[in-house]
Structures are given as C-alpha cells and as structure tokens.
Design an enzyme around this catalytic site. Structure first.
Site, mmCIF file in Angstrom:
data_model
loop_
_atom_site.group_PDB
_atom_site.id
_atom_site.type_symbol
_atom_site.label_atom_id
_atom_site.label_comp_id
_atom_site.label_asym_id
_atom_site.label_seq_id
_atom_site.Cartn_x
_atom_site.Cartn_y
_atom_site.Cartn_z
ATOM 1 N N PRO A 2 61.919 79.167 82.726
ATOM 2 C CA PRO A 2 60.868 79.016 81.717
ATOM 3 C C PRO A 2 61.323 79.609 80.376
ATOM 4 C CG PRO A 2 60.032 80.053 83.727
ATOM 5 C CD PRO A 2 61.513 80.007 83.839
ATOM 6 N N GLU A 3 61.188 78.829 79.315
ATOM 7 C CA GLU A 3 61.514 79.298 77.966
ATOM 8 C C GLU A 3 60.213 79.354 77.163
ATOM 9 O OE1 GLU A 3 64.869 77.136 76.300
ATOM 10 O OE2 GLU A 3 65.748 76.859 78.275
#
Ligand SMILES: [Zn+2]
Length: 278
Positions: A2-3
């Site tokens: 996840p960014e």
C-alpha cells in the site's frame, strides 16, 4: 505494498466509522505486530480510549486517542485493515483485532507479518523524518527542484525514499516517471527545470487518479469494507511484465532493477540520454 493512494483510501473510508468510537479491547494473534510499548502495556492502554481523529502521513495511519497518545499503523507489504462485525470469524492471516463499541472490530490482516503498530505519546518519534506530503499545498515545483539539487541518486530511488518525499513507493514512482517521460536512472541533479515541472505534475496526476480509483489491488490490498481498488487498471508501466507494450508508442516495456527495486519503463518514451534542450 500500500502506498499513499491506498493508505489515503483506507483513512477516508475508516474515518466516518471510527471517529468517536471507543476501543473496548485488543486481541493479538501475533505479538510481533506491536513494536512499542510492550504488548501488555499496548493492550491495557488502548482499552477504554475513544478515537478522536484518523489521519494519514506518508504511508502511516494515525489514530489520535483521548489520552493524548496516538496509535500509529504501518501496513508494510501486505497489510489491510478491515472493519467487521465483532462476531466475524478471523481468517488465518488476521494478526490483531482492535475491538470497538457497537459490536464492531478493526481486523489487521497481514499475510507476510511485516505490518507494525505503535502506541506513542509523540508521533514525531515515528513520522518526524518524513519528507513533504506530495499532495499538500506546501509541496511545489520549487520545493521539488530544491530537493533534487545536487542529488546524485537515481530519480526512481529518490521518489521511493520516504525522507525525500512521503508516501510514494515502487508503483507510483514508475507511473509518475512514465507520465513525465523521465528515465528511472537519471540522477536527481540532472533533471532540467522543465522536466521537474513535468515530474511534479505527473506525481499529482497519478496520485490523485489512484485515490479516485480507491487504490490499486495488485497484491493483498483491500479497502476496509473488503472491496478492491481499481487504480491498477490505469497503470501504464507499473507491475507490467516486461515484454508488454507501451500504450503510447508500442515499444516493449523493460524491467530493470534500481537499488533493489524492480522498475518498469518504456525505453523509447523515457530515454536515458534525452536530447539537450535547445
Ligand atoms: Zn513508449
């Protein structure tokens, strides 16, 4: 992993459900998920707290509590936070449940066991060294230019460096460099003023677009309700196997490794040695 767009989506979707909710207890299925303080202190201090705010900084989620402390969560490679009813049966990848009032629970799912939780008095001890937030007004092309000056590292590595700029990782660095037509191995200091402007615009565009699509479900990312994001359907280069073709020019996408990160780019649209500006 996840960014920024994925963590922002999680924050946006948790916030209306969690603010003003009480934590009634914590169940840990894997103690290693708690980094600080001790597991016993973590569980006893959280119990009875009310959540006053949910925020994001870089790839971190920050839950402010009535005690003045903050619960900080990093999902690392494979973490998800799922909002479920208290009676939901935890699957084998659930590492912790933060029990909430009204028969609900926040389930921390993490197949690879890399995610981390901290309970801290001062969030600066965790997030104090992060670089600027790319979507905030204080981040400008001028700031980006200042930070790139005299940097000899590849631009791909700089974009993934959380101290250089917060929240961008492998996927969105590749996408932003493709959109800005910049080769991932160009050094920070080699970018022209024009290229920096393009890169700035590309960062904004790929991040906002991905937030609009609720993040990219390329690995094990789920939104809090269990839904997937669709941002990966827009990807031009990220996570493409080499040999797929550039949507702009038809050249096969190439994969190289930049500082241990698999990096995808179009060798035609992103030349390593661009012609000198006239
Ligand atoms: Zn191309």
């Amino acid at each position: 992993m996840p960014e920024l767009p994925e963590v922002e989506t999680i924050k946006n979707e948790l916030l209306p459900h969690l603010v003003n909710r009480h934590i009634t207890g914590v169940t840990l299925f894997w103690d290693g998920i708690v980094r600080q303080p001790s597991v016993e202190e973590f569980c006893s201090c959280l119990k009875g707290q009310r959540i006053t705010e949910v925020a994001r900084r870089g790839k971190y989620l920050i839950f402010s509590l009535t005690s003045g402390q903050a619960l900080v969560i990093h999902l690392k490679m494979t973490g998800s936070l799922l909002l479920k009813s208290a009676s939901a049966e935890p699957d084998k990848f659930i590492r912790a449940i933060i029990h909430l009032d009204k028969e609900a629970g926040l389930y921390f799912r993490d197949p690879r066991k890399l995610g981390v939780m901290w309970l801290v008095e001062d969030t600066n001890s965790i997030i104090g060294k992060l670089g600027p937030e790319p979507l905030e007004a204080c981040f400008t092309p001028q700031i980006l230019a200042q930070r790139l000056a005299k940097r000899k590292a590849p631009i791909k590595a700089l974009l993934c460096d959380q101290g250089f700029i917060a929240g961008i990782g492998n996927m969105y660095a590749d996408e932003a460099l493709f959109a800005a037509r910049i080769h991932p191995l160009r050094t920070g200091e080699s970018l022209s003023r024009n290229e920096i402007e393009h890169l700035y615009g590309a960062i904004q565009q790929v991040l906002w677009s991905a937030i609009g699509n609720k993040g990219a479900s390329v690995d094990t990312y789920f939104r809090p309700g269990g839904e997937l994001g669709t941002a990966h359907f827009q990807f031009q280069v990220a996570h493409r196997l080499s040999g797929k073709f550039c949507s702009k020019c038809g050249t096969p996408i190439e994969r190289i490794v930049v500082r241990n990160r698999g990096t995808y780019f179009c060798p035609h649209c992103q030349p390593e040695h661009p012609p000198a500006p006239r």
